[in-house]
Design a protein around this motif. Structure first.
Motif, PDB file in Angstrom:
ATOM      1  N   PRO A   1       2.362   4.436   2.255  1.00 46.25           N
ATOM      2  CA  PRO A   1       1.490   3.246   2.210  1.00 46.25           C
ATOM      3  C   PRO A   1       0.701   3.132   0.916  1.00 46.25           C
ATOM      4  CG  PRO A   1       1.366   4.309   4.358  1.00 46.25           C
ATOM      5  CD  PRO A   1       2.169   5.215   3.494  1.00 46.25           C
ATOM      6  N   GLU A   2       0.214   4.275   0.382  1.00 42.08           N
ATOM      7  CA  GLU A   2      -0.577   4.191  -0.837  1.00 42.08           C
ATOM      8  C   GLU A   2       0.247   3.722  -2.040  1.00 42.08           C
ATOM      9  OE1 GLU A   2       0.764   8.495  -0.236  1.00 42.08           O
ATOM     10  OE2 GLU A   2      -0.039   6.835   0.959  1.00 42.08           O
TER      11      GLU A   2
ATOM     12  N   ARG B   1       0.889  -0.122  -1.567  1.00 38.46           N
ATOM     13  CA  ARG B   1      -0.268  -0.963  -1.915  1.00 38.46           C
ATOM     14  C   ARG B   1      -0.351  -1.231  -3.406  1.00 38.46           C
ATOM     15  NH1 ARG B   1      -2.846   1.912   2.420  1.00 38.46           N
ATOM     16  NH2 ARG B   1      -3.550   3.532   0.981  1.00 38.46           N
ATOM     17  N   THR B   2       0.272  -0.399  -4.213  1.00 35.39           N
ATOM     18  CA  THR B   2       0.247  -0.601  -5.668  1.00 35.39           C
ATOM     19  C   THR B   2       1.329  -1.575  -6.125  1.00 35.39           C
ATOM     20  OG1 THR B   2       1.774   1.208  -6.166  1.00 35.39           O
ATOM     21  CG2 THR B   2      -0.577   1.762  -5.942  1.00 35.39           C
TER      22      THR B   2
END
Length: 440
Positions: A417-418, A421-422
């Motif tokens: 997920p991280e 998100r980018t």
């Protein structure tokens, strides 16, 4: 004795080499008027093709002027303008390359009726295909519905002789050739230019690659396919001359040219191919989802290989054939949206978008056409992993994913997920009523 004159109405045969209608007219008549009518009903359909058309017409005019003639340009209804010009120059008749679409059929029927009314003869010529659409017929049928038996018959048919360009073209005295506007701006910034000379150079430059065609034609990132389809669509190249230069009729590249002939004979028998399911009893249970259709057309489905293909289409007015299968399959078999809007989107952007091949291939993928396995699917992830194994094609056209490594570029839902998100990239579209993990 006064000079005998004929008009050759040009449509999708914008060349001087191996042009049966032009060559025959120049051999049989003292004066020949090569005519192209800019039809507003057609030039408004695709800015990309209109630009390519104008570039091709400019090259054709130059080639005809080198032979002492000219390309006569008129605007309006092709039938009315052709009859008007024929009467103005006291022509005996009109030559035209036969075509297969519903629009072409209507134009030919109207032209024939007007020629009879004005006591002009009309002769239709071959030239848009290698084998004439009506030349091969199966026992008990008017056309072949399945490719394999058509290909076997096609391989054995005797071909017409390839014709040289006329050495000289003589126009009637005093004729106004008309003005050809400068090529308008197309919508695809990297679209290929049109014209017979460009086409001949491209063919000559690509032919050394032919011996590797079977190995490279599905390599999406390698991009070593011929890219001759726009030039065949506008007749800047004779398909017969391409086949002759490509060797015998057994090779995989010439087989693709046969597919083109196959869809022309299908469309000749079934002119409604752009809007009516070809296969009787075909299941058409399509969803309506305008947002999903728009996202697909703009390359924002969240499925990288699909979005890469649709973005290549917008940038170049062309798309790799494997990408065409994947993107069409995604619209119809995954998103379960109607194939007809897909036909229109492709037609809007493709330089090579013609009725027979665009619609025929769409129906094949959708399961409504000539595919003997109508329920086949094109899993985009498996297709991507097979034909773009390191993700180079996706990275080229979807720069948001350029930094993603390994197979994750084809499986974005597996990204942490991280990381997601980018990325300025949408999650894969979900289909109501379907398993949301259908791709995994």
């Amino acid at each position: 004795m006064s000079d005998r004159t004929a008009v050759v109405l040009l449509t999708r045969d914008l060349r001087v080499h191996d042009h049966p209608a032009l060559a025959t007219a120049c051999a049989a008549f003292d004066r020949v008027v090569p005519l192209f009518v800019l039809d507003p009903a057609l030039t408004a359909l695709s800015p990309n093709r209109t630009r390519f058309l104008h570039q091709s017409l400019a090259e054709l005019r130059e080639a005809l002027r080198e032979r002492g003639g000219d390309l006569v340009i008129r605007r309006g209804d092709p039938v009315a303008e052709t009859i008007r010009l024929a009467r103005e120059v006291h022509a005996e008749g009109i030559g035209l390359s036969a075509d297969v679409s519903r629009h072409a059929h209507r134009r030919q029927e109207r032209l024939r009726a007007e020629c009879e009314r004005h006591r002009l003869f009309l002769r239709l010529f071959p030239g848009l295909t290698i084998v004439d659409p009506g030349a091969l017929r199966p026992t008990g049928g008017d056309h072949y519905r399945v490719f394999s038996p058509y290909f076997r018959a096609w391989q054995g048919v005797a071909l017409r002789e390839e014709l040289a360009a006329p050495e000289r073209v003589r126009l009637p005295d005093g004729i106004d050739p008309g003005r050809l506007p400068a090529p308008p701006k197309g919508d695809s910034p990297d679209a290929a230019p049109g014209g017979e000379r460009v086409a001949q150079r491209r063919l000559t430059g690509w032919l050394p690659t032919l011996k590797r065609y079977d190995d490279i034609h599905d390599d999406m990132a390698g991009d070593e396919t011929s890219r001759l389809s726009p030039y065949l669509r506008f007749g800047c190249l004779s398909p017969l001359s391409v086949a002759n230069r490509a060797g015998g009729r057994d090779g995989p590249f010439v087989r693709q040219l046969c597919w083109r002939d196959f869809y022309y004979q299908v469309t000749d028998a079934f002119p409604e191919i752009s809007g009516v399911a070809y296969r009787r009893g075909a299941t058409e249970e399509w969803r309506e989802d305008g947002e999903a259709l728009t996202a697909w057309a703009e390359g924002r489905t969240g499925m990288p290989i699909v979005d890469a293909g649709m973005r290549q289409l917008r940038a170049e007015g062309w798309m790799h054939n494997r990408a065409r299968l994947i993107t069409a399959g995604h619209l119809t078999k995954t998103l379960r949206l109607d194939w007809r809007p897909g036909v229109k989107v492709f037609s809007r952007w493709l330089l090579d978008g013609d009725v027979a091949n665009n619609s025929g291939n769409w129906q094949w993928v959708a399961g409504t056409g000539n595919d003997s396995r109508p329920y086949r699917g094109f899993n985009p992830v498996r297709q991507a992993e097979r034909y773009d194994p390191v993700g180079a094609y996706v990275r080229r056209w979807v720069p948001e994913l350029a930094s993603v490594e390994g197979k994750a570029i084809h499986q974005p839902w597996r990204l942490p997920p991280e990381v997601r998100r980018t990325l300025d990239y949408p999650p894969p579209l979900e289909v109501p009523g379907a398993d949301p993990v259908w791709l995994r």
